[in-house]
Each structure stands twice: as C-alpha cells, then as structure tokens.
Design a protein around this motif. Structure first.
Motif, short mmCIF file in Angstrom:
data_model
loop_
_atom_site.label_atom_id
_atom_site.label_comp_id
_atom_site.label_asym_id
_atom_site.label_seq_id
_atom_site.Cartn_x
_atom_site.Cartn_y
_atom_site.Cartn_z
N HIS A 228 0.87 -1.17 0.00
CA HIS A 228 0.00 0.00 0.00
C HIS A 228 0.91 1.23 0.00
O HIS A 228 1.80 1.33 0.84
CB HIS A 228 -0.89 0.01 1.24
CG HIS A 228 -1.56 -1.29 1.53
ND1 HIS A 228 -2.77 -1.65 0.97
CD2 HIS A 228 -1.18 -2.33 2.31
CE1 HIS A 228 -3.11 -2.85 1.39
NE2 HIS A 228 -2.17 -3.29 2.21
N ALA A 229 0.67 2.15 -0.91
CA ALA A 229 1.59 3.26 -1.10
C ALA A 229 0.96 4.60 -0.78
O ALA A 229 -0.25 4.79 -0.92
CB ALA A 229 2.10 3.28 -2.54
N GLU A 230 1.82 5.53 -0.36
CA GLU A 230 1.48 6.95 -0.33
C GLU A 230 2.14 7.57 -1.56
O GLU A 230 3.34 7.38 -1.79
CB GLU A 230 1.96 7.63 0.94
CG GLU A 230 1.56 9.09 1.01
CD GLU A 230 1.81 9.73 2.37
OE1 GLU A 230 1.69 10.97 2.46
OE2 GLU A 230 2.12 8.99 3.33
N ILE A 231 1.37 8.30 -2.34
CA ILE A 231 1.81 8.76 -3.65
C ILE A 231 1.55 10.25 -3.81
O ILE A 231 0.46 10.74 -3.48
CB ILE A 231 1.07 8.01 -4.79
CG1 ILE A 231 1.27 6.50 -4.66
CG2 ILE A 231 1.52 8.49 -6.16
CD1 ILE A 231 0.39 5.68 -5.59
N SER A 232 2.54 10.98 -4.30
CA SER A 232 2.33 12.39 -4.64
C SER A 232 2.26 12.53 -6.15
O SER A 232 2.94 11.82 -6.90
CB SER A 232 3.45 13.26 -4.07
OG SER A 232 4.71 12.89 -4.61
N LEU A 233 1.41 13.44 -6.60
CA LEU A 233 1.23 13.71 -8.03
C LEU A 233 1.45 15.21 -8.24
O LEU A 233 0.69 16.04 -7.72
CB LEU A 233 -0.15 13.29 -8.50
CG LEU A 233 -0.50 11.81 -8.29
CD1 LEU A 233 -1.42 11.65 -7.08
CD2 LEU A 233 -1.16 11.21 -9.53
N ASP A 234 2.49 15.54 -8.96
CA ASP A 234 2.90 16.93 -9.16
C ASP A 234 2.84 17.27 -10.65
O ASP A 234 3.71 16.87 -11.42
CB ASP A 234 4.31 17.14 -8.62
CG ASP A 234 4.76 18.58 -8.70
OD1 ASP A 234 3.91 19.46 -8.92
OD2 ASP A 234 5.98 18.83 -8.55
N ASP A 235 1.79 17.97 -11.06
CA ASP A 235 1.59 18.34 -12.47
C ASP A 235 1.69 17.12 -13.39
O ASP A 235 2.37 17.16 -14.42
CB ASP A 235 2.61 19.39 -12.90
CG ASP A 235 2.24 20.79 -12.39
OD1 ASP A 235 1.06 20.99 -12.04
OD2 ASP A 235 3.13 21.65 -12.35
N VAL A 236 1.02 16.06 -13.01
CA VAL A 236 0.97 14.85 -13.85
C VAL A 236 0.02 15.13 -15.01
O VAL A 236 -1.13 15.52 -14.81
CB VAL A 236 0.50 13.63 -13.03
CG1 VAL A 236 0.34 12.42 -13.94
CG2 VAL A 236 1.47 13.35 -11.91
N ARG A 237 0.52 14.93 -16.22
CA ARG A 237 -0.26 15.26 -17.42
C ARG A 237 -0.63 14.00 -18.20
O ARG A 237 0.23 13.16 -18.45
CB ARG A 237 0.54 16.22 -18.31
CG ARG A 237 0.82 17.57 -17.65
CD ARG A 237 1.80 18.41 -18.45
NE ARG A 237 2.08 19.66 -17.77
CZ ARG A 237 1.44 20.82 -18.00
NH1 ARG A 237 0.47 20.85 -18.92
NH2 ARG A 237 1.75 21.91 -17.33
N VAL A 238 -1.91 13.93 -18.56
CA VAL A 238 -2.40 12.83 -19.39
C VAL A 238 -3.29 13.40 -20.49
O VAL A 238 -3.91 14.45 -20.30
CB VAL A 238 -3.17 11.78 -18.56
CG1 VAL A 238 -2.24 11.05 -17.59
CG2 VAL A 238 -4.34 12.42 -17.81
#
Length: 416
Positions: A228-238
């Motif tokens: 189980h992860a803690e995840i940061s998303l910084d200006d993730v582009r899709v």
C-alpha cells in the motif's frame, strides 16, 4: 457450477495453501539478497496462475454481459470468493484480486473501446496490475466530497495534482495503471452540484510527476510485493482525449458502481478466512492437552467453536442475500444490504480469528501460523471501503425512511 466449486476447493486446498510458506520464503530470500522486498514477485505465483488457468479458474469475477465475463452470476461468484478467501494467494492466482477486479469492472462497464484495448485486455490476461487512488492523507476520506486531489483540463490535457495514500498494489512491479478519483478544477466547476465535481482518470503508473513517497505497513505487515503506497502527483499530465472514464463529473457514480460488488467480494473472502481459522482452531484443540485433557474437551473451548459456526453461517446468509438483491435491483436497491454486510462480516471474522489465536496460545500471535496476518487484514477491513460508522449511518438512513405504518411486518415481505 458445482464442478467449478469443487475445482476451486481443490486448487485452494492442494495448491494455494501448501504454497504459502514457499511464497514467504522466496520473498524473505530476496530480501536477504537485495535488502528490499519490493520489485520482486515469487516464482510460485506464476506457477499457481498457470495451474489456475489450466483448471478453468481464471477471471471468474466479471459480471454477466460485460467484456471478459465467464457468465457467472454475482451469487455464484460469492461462493467461489469464499473458497478463494481461505488463502491470501488464491485471488491473485485466479486474477480475481482487488484492486484489479474493481478496476477491470470499471473499464468493462464505463471504458471506451480504446481504453479497454489499452488497459482492460492486458489486465484480463494478467500481464499487468493496477491500483485505485482515492483515499487522501490530509482529509477525512470517509466523506469522499472532501477529496482535494485536483484534475484541471488545459490545452488538451488533464493536469493532476495532489497526494493519495493506501493505494493498494501501487508498489507491485507489474503495476502499470493508476485509476484515480479527483476533484475537477476550474471556476465553472464551483457552480456544479458537489456530487458532479469529481471524475476518474486513467494514469500510467510511470507518468512524469508521480512519486511513490513511501510504503505503508498494516499492523507492521508490509504486504509486499503489492503493498500500500502513499503517492504524490505533481503536475501529472495525461491526454484529455483518452484518459477520462465515461466523461467529466461522473466520478461518484463510477466509484459507487465499483465499490458495491467489491464489498461483496471482500466479505465472502473474509468468510472463507474465518472458516479456515475455525478449522485451525479445532485442529489445534485436538492436538494439545492441558491438565490431562485435550483442549476440545473443555466447555469453554467448545463454546468458541459453536459461537464461531453460528456467526459464520449468519454472515454467509447476509452476504448471499445481498448478492441476490444486487443482481435484481442494482446498488440503489441494495444499498442497505451492502452496508450491513460491510459492518457485520469483518467484525465476525475478527471474532473468529481472535478465538483461534487464543486457542493457539503464543503460536497464534507468531509468524508460525496465518492467524496474526489474517487478523491484521480483517481488522483493516473495518476501515477500508468505508469505516463501520459510515455504513451504520447508511443503514440507519434507510430504516428511518420506512413508514411507521409498515414497521410491524418484515421488510422482505412487503418489498417488490
């Protein structure tokens, strides 16, 4: 169906449970060599997957009428889930483990053909894994309207910013897809009803701007290799053209569709683990003596067996009733039943496993049996997919809506 149940029973009892120690040994050996448990999948899992495929036990979960379905009803799958639940290896070995099953159902029900070709097909084939990113560390995520992870549309892209945690499976070396629920960002979204401000996007797990901050332990268990992860998303582009599921603003609708069947699956697997704990408890009581008598000869121990049997069978009937109503009425027509089982079953499983631990004595809390890790997992289920308090609130709301003039009779007699 009876043949499928017998094959599943054989697979779990003769292949999965005997392989658990080998699975743990492979992980521990890798840890000794490399200093980490992450990035490695024990070879025994691939063997189990091959066996499951050869026995016709692959991809049993998909609802009837959707891409990849085996034509198995939810009620039938509930019985299969119970058997799989006896071993922590069986669901993955049959490609029927969370969060992949829920993500695959979302893609099958709501995904476009290109999304299905890109993500659903390899998931069904077992070539990749996935994770569901919903819960956040900085807000009370039991109220999903608190979600703050933002999704902003700009120049043909969705830009995602935020932090998620308890993202199950995100650390698995084969995890390629993040299915993320976030809040739409933009001035006009503030004028939209709150429940319509959320969307679900598909994000490649290795997209630029994604950082795995840490692995989260559950009562000290790391859950490798998926974890189980803690995840940061910084200006993730899709790409905006291919990443949103079913259109903007449908996040709540999709999430509820995903979580309803998922709670049934969790609960039936929990019943399977409770059955294994009861069997283990009885076996232990027939092997150990105190004061010249086998443990099973004491009334206090026999009481544990009896209570466990009563509680397990009660829980099973609740879940089967819920499964039938979900199939007939959909989630809206079985919302109370889903919440009832989500509260009742994990509590029951914790009680049964706790009794088994007590009968095993010191061994019960050690790494020498499955009981300690099973208890940790079952206790977690009282929080995961909505804490008890939220589900109790849901059940109470339904009860309060029933007119007093109808309360004298049983609800099941007056429902259509």
């Amino acid at each position: 169906m009876s043949s499928l149940l017998l094959r599943m029973d054989e697979f779990v009892e003769e292949h999965c449970i005997p392989s658990e120690s080998e699975y743990d040994s492979e992980l521990n050996e890798y840890h000794k060599r490399s200093g980490t448990k992450w990035g490695f999948v024990p070879e025994v899992m691939d063997k189990l997957k091959s066996t499951a495929k050869s026995m016709g036990l692959w991809n049993l979960f998909m609802p009837i009428g959707h891409f990849g379905s085996r034509g198995i009803s939810m009620t039938e799958y509930s019985s299969l889930s119970e058997i799989m639940g006896r071993s922590f290896l069986a669901p993955e070995a049959c490609n029927c483990s969370a969060p992949d099953t829920g993500n695959m159902e979302v893609l099958a029900k709501f995904g476009s053909k290109p999304q299905q070709e890109t993500w659903l097909v390899p998931l069904l084939e077992g070539k990749i894994r996935s994770s569901f990113l919903m819960t956040e560390p900085n807000v009370a995520s039991s109220d999903a309207t608190n979600i703050r992870c933002s999704i902003e549309k700009k120049n043909g892209e969705y830009i995602v910013n935020g932090r998620k945690w308890w993202s199950t499976g995100a650390l698995h070396p084969n995890c390629e897809l993040f299915v993320l629920m976030g809040r739409m960002k933009g001035e006009h979204w503030e004028r939209v009803p709150l429940s319509k401000r959320f969307s679900i996007v598909l994000i490649p797990s290795r997209a630029k701007g994604i950082k795995i901050e840490r692995a989260l332990d559950v009562f000290g268990y790391d859950g490798a290799p998926g974890g189980h992860a803690e995840i940061s998303l910084d200006d993730v582009r899709v790409p905006a053209s291919s990443s949103i599921i079913a259109g903007e603003g449908r996040g709540f609708e999709i999430a509820q569709s995903r979580l309803g069947p998922g709670r049934v699956h969790h609960c039936m697997r929990a019943i399977g683990m409770a059955e294994r704990a009861l069997t283990s408890m009885i076996r232990r009581s027939k092997e150990r003596k105190t004061y010249g008598k086998f443990l099973c000869e004491y009334d206090t121990i026999r009481e544990k067996f009896a209570k466990s049997r009563i509680e397990i069978d009660q829980a099973r009937l609740l879940v089967m009733d819920c499964s039938e109503k979900l199939e007939k009425r959909g989630l809206k027509g079985a919302i109370s039943e889903v919440s009832i089982i989500k509260v009742a079953v994990p509590i029951m499983a914790c009680k049964v496993i706790d009794r088994a631990i007590q009968v095993h004595g010191g061994m019960g809390v050690s790494q020498d049996t499955f009981l300690a890790s099973a208890y940790a997992h079952m206790r977690t289920l009282r929080i995961a997919d909505g804490p008890d308090e939220v589900h109790l609130r849901s059940v109470a709301k339904v009860e309060l809506k029933i007119p007093m003039s109808l309360r004298a009779g049983r609800r099941s007699h007056i429902e259509t």
